[in-house]
Design an enzyme around this catalytic site. Structure first.
Site, PDB file in Angstrom:
ATOM      1  N   TRP A  95       1.088  -1.360  -0.204  1.00 48.90           N
ATOM      2  CA  TRP A  95      -0.095   0.034  -0.113  1.00 48.90           C
ATOM      3  C   TRP A  95       0.856   1.209  -0.060  1.00 48.90           C
ATOM      4  O   TRP A  95       0.201   2.602  -0.973  1.00 48.90           O
ATOM      5  CB  TRP A  95      -0.836  -0.263   0.709  1.00 48.90           C
ATOM      6  CG  TRP A  95      -2.403  -1.114   1.113  1.00 48.90           C
ATOM      7  CD1 TRP A  95      -2.405  -2.346   1.988  1.00 48.90           C
ATOM      8  CD2 TRP A  95      -3.078  -1.098  -0.184  1.00 48.90           C
ATOM      9  NE1 TRP A  95      -2.912  -3.257   1.192  1.00 48.90           N
ATOM     10  CE2 TRP A  95      -3.768  -2.679   0.131  1.00 48.90           C
ATOM     11  CE3 TRP A  95      -3.313   0.150  -1.190  1.00 48.90           C
ATOM     12  CZ2 TRP A  95      -4.636  -2.993  -0.988  1.00 48.90           C
ATOM     13  CZ3 TRP A  95      -4.628  -1.407  -1.499  1.00 48.90           C
ATOM     14  CH2 TRP A  95      -5.196  -1.871  -2.172  1.00 48.90           C
ATOM     15  N   ASP A 163      -1.132   6.370   6.082  1.00 49.94           N
ATOM     16  CA  ASP A 163      -2.590   5.636   6.002  1.00 49.94           C
ATOM     17  C   ASP A 163      -2.692   4.586   6.771  1.00 49.94           C
ATOM     18  O   ASP A 163      -2.195   4.130   7.237  1.00 49.94           O
ATOM     19  CB  ASP A 163      -2.353   5.260   4.286  1.00 49.94           C
ATOM     20  CG  ASP A 163      -3.230   3.832   4.352  1.00 49.94           C
ATOM     21  OD1 ASP A 163      -3.555   3.844   4.443  1.00 49.94           O
ATOM     22  OD2 ASP A 163      -2.553   3.279   2.773  1.00 49.94           O
ATOM     23  N   LYS A 187     -12.804  -0.616   6.759  1.00 49.97           N
ATOM     24  CA  LYS A 187     -11.803  -1.931   8.077  1.00 49.97           C
ATOM     25  C   LYS A 187     -12.622  -2.169   9.327  1.00 49.97           C
ATOM     26  O   LYS A 187     -13.502  -2.589  10.295  1.00 49.97           O
ATOM     27  CB  LYS A 187     -10.887  -2.052   7.819  1.00 49.97           C
ATOM     28  CG  LYS A 187      -9.990  -2.460   6.410  1.00 49.97           C
ATOM     29  CD  LYS A 187      -8.854  -2.132   6.153  1.00 49.97           C
ATOM     30  CE  LYS A 187      -8.694  -2.516   4.874  1.00 49.97           C
ATOM     31  NZ  LYS A 187      -8.918  -3.551   4.065  1.00 49.97           N
TER      32      LYS A 187
HETATM   33  N1  PMP Z   1      -4.303   0.838   2.244  1.00 44.42           N
HETATM   34  C1  PMP Z   1      -3.480   0.170   3.256  1.00 44.42           C
HETATM   35  C2  PMP Z   1      -3.308  -0.070   4.570  1.00 44.42           C
HETATM   36  C3  PMP Z   1      -5.720  -1.068   3.079  1.00 44.42           C
HETATM   37  O1  PMP Z   1      -5.208  -2.018   3.549  1.00 44.42           O
HETATM   38  C4  PMP Z   1      -5.849  -0.732   1.604  1.00 44.42           C
HETATM   39  C5  PMP Z   1      -7.102  -1.577   1.995  1.00 44.42           C
HETATM   40  N2  PMP Z   1      -6.924  -2.992   1.706  1.00 44.42           N
HETATM   41  C6  PMP Z   1      -5.781   0.383   0.425  1.00 44.42           C
HETATM   42  C7  PMP Z   1      -5.188   1.547   1.330  1.00 44.42           C
HETATM   43  C8  PMP Z   1      -7.135   0.355   0.186  1.00 44.42           C
HETATM   44  O2  PMP Z   1      -8.339   0.986   0.610  1.00 44.42           O
HETATM   45  P1  PMP Z   1      -9.146   1.389  -1.084  1.00 44.42           P
HETATM   46  O3  PMP Z   1      -9.905   0.329  -1.296  1.00 44.42           O
HETATM   47  O4  PMP Z   1     -10.481   2.090   0.180  1.00 44.42           O
HETATM   48  O5  PMP Z   1      -8.478   2.753  -1.441  1.00 44.42           O
END
Ligand code: PMP
Length: 352
Positions: A95, A163, A187
């Site tokens: 991520w 994030d 989450k």
């Molecule tokens: N950052 C992290 C740490 C994640 O776990 C995720 C999704 N699993 C995301 C970003 C992406 O999130 P989204 O699908 O809401 O864009």
């Protein structure tokens, strides 16, 4: 059913019950059917922000914004709004890699990766500090796939951009160095369709570019996140989750319980004589996502089969790592996590 999904994931039971009541009462228009400009929705929106700020103990230096586009839209919006000379990043997993990729598209020359744990498959959190010259200093606080988590925030910059998608509202945070905290709410804080942004007002002013309205954080700030129609139902669910977290006594309590839950599984992994192998470096272990595997692929599959037969869902590891991942976000109770521990114990006794 026992839901250990990494996201979207289980909602608190109180929230599900409230939503069921809302749906039953079909003669009365629900939040999904009412204008976001109306008083009813506005009071939900205002209370949600008030509760979120109270949980994180935030004063009026901070604003809470709601965007659509999940966490990922912010990967691009952050550099678009704030990367000029030096945008500092720590790369601790897929991520953050994605966030770095987006930042390079926006302003290649500004991006500096100051720490990286790719050399060991992102199984640890590197030791590093930022410096104060950066436009901002970016981390992903909990690496959902590998199950690693920052235990303390890196030093050196008071413009941390975090994030926190997979550890939102899971523990108290000291915001003194945090300029922006963001995440998808699916989450720990609600359902998919909503990106939460908590941003310090002085940092918000650092945007010097003329941007299309929907790509500028300032637009959301100036318009109560309602420049266009917001994800009103997702904001409503978020407001219910905030209420529930407050009813549980706030983030100190939630954190304590999260530690207890994680300990149950990690202790079992550590005492299994190598039958279960944890992925993350011990000191960097996440309280939210526990990635592990068994001795071989056949045992992984057989464990997942046994789990599924007993009503567990969402335990399959991310495709990058394979194996097993137990996501034990705020909504999971100690009893539910104990059931997973019992399953693991039982499986070890039979196959170990
Ligand atoms: N950052 C992290 C740490 C994640 O776990 C995720 C999704 N699993 C995301 C970003 C992406 O999130 P989204 O699908 O809401 O864009």
């Amino acid at each position: 059913m026992l839901n250990f999904s990494a996201g979207p994931s289980q909602l608190p039971l109180s929230v599900i019950k409230k939503l069921q009541e809302d749906f039953k009462n079909y003669k009365q228009a629900s939040v999904m059917e009412l204008s976001h400009r109306g008083e009813y929705f506005f009071s939900i929106y205002e209370q949600a922000i008030k509760d979120a700020k109270e949980l994180y103990n935030l004063n009026d230096d901070y604003e809470v914004l709601f965007l659509q586009g999940g966490a990922s839209l912010n990967f691009a919006l952050i550099p678009l709004n704030f990367a000029y000379k030096r945008a500092l990043y720590a790369n601790t997993g897929l991520w953050s890699e994605k966030a770095i990729k987006e930042a390079r598209i926006i302003n290649k020359n500004a991006v500096e990766v100051v720490a990286c744990s790719k050399d060991q498959g992102y199984s640890y959190i590197p030791q590093f500090s930022f410096d104060e010259d950066g436009d901002y200093a970016y981390i992903c606080s909990n690496n959902t796939i590998y199950g690693t988590q920052f235990k303390s925030l890196p030093k050196g910059s008071d413009k941390l951009v975090i994030d926190a998608s997979s550890d939102l509202f899971s523990k108290p945070l000291d915001f003194s160095d945090i300029a922006m905290l963001f995440g998808g709410t699916q989450k720990n804080a609600g359902i998919a369709g909503l990106g939460l942004v908590i941003i310090r007002k002085d940092f918000l002013k650092n945007c010097k570019r003329a941007l299309p309205s929907m790509l500028s954080y300032e637009t959301y700030s100036k318009n109560d996140s309602m420049f266009n129609t917001p994800a009103s139902f997702a904001i409503y669910v978020f407001s219910l989750v905030m209420k529930e977290l407050k009813a549980r006594g706030g983030l100190e309590n939630i954190h304590e319980l999260n530690k207890q839950k994680a300990r149950l599984i990690y202790e079992l992994i550590d005492s299994s004589d190598g039958f279960y192998k944890g992925y993350a470096n011990k000191k960097d272990r996440s309280l939210m996502n526990i990635s592990f595997s068994l001795k071989n692929e056949a045992l992984n599959q057989s464990f997942l089969k046994a789990a599924s037969e007993q009503g567990f869902i969402g335990l399959k590891g991310h495709k990058i790592l394979g194996g097993i991942r137990a996501s034990i976000y705020n909504a999971l109770s100690l009893e539910e996590v104990s059931s997973l521990a019992a399953l693991m114990k039982d499986f070890l006794a039979k196959k170990g």
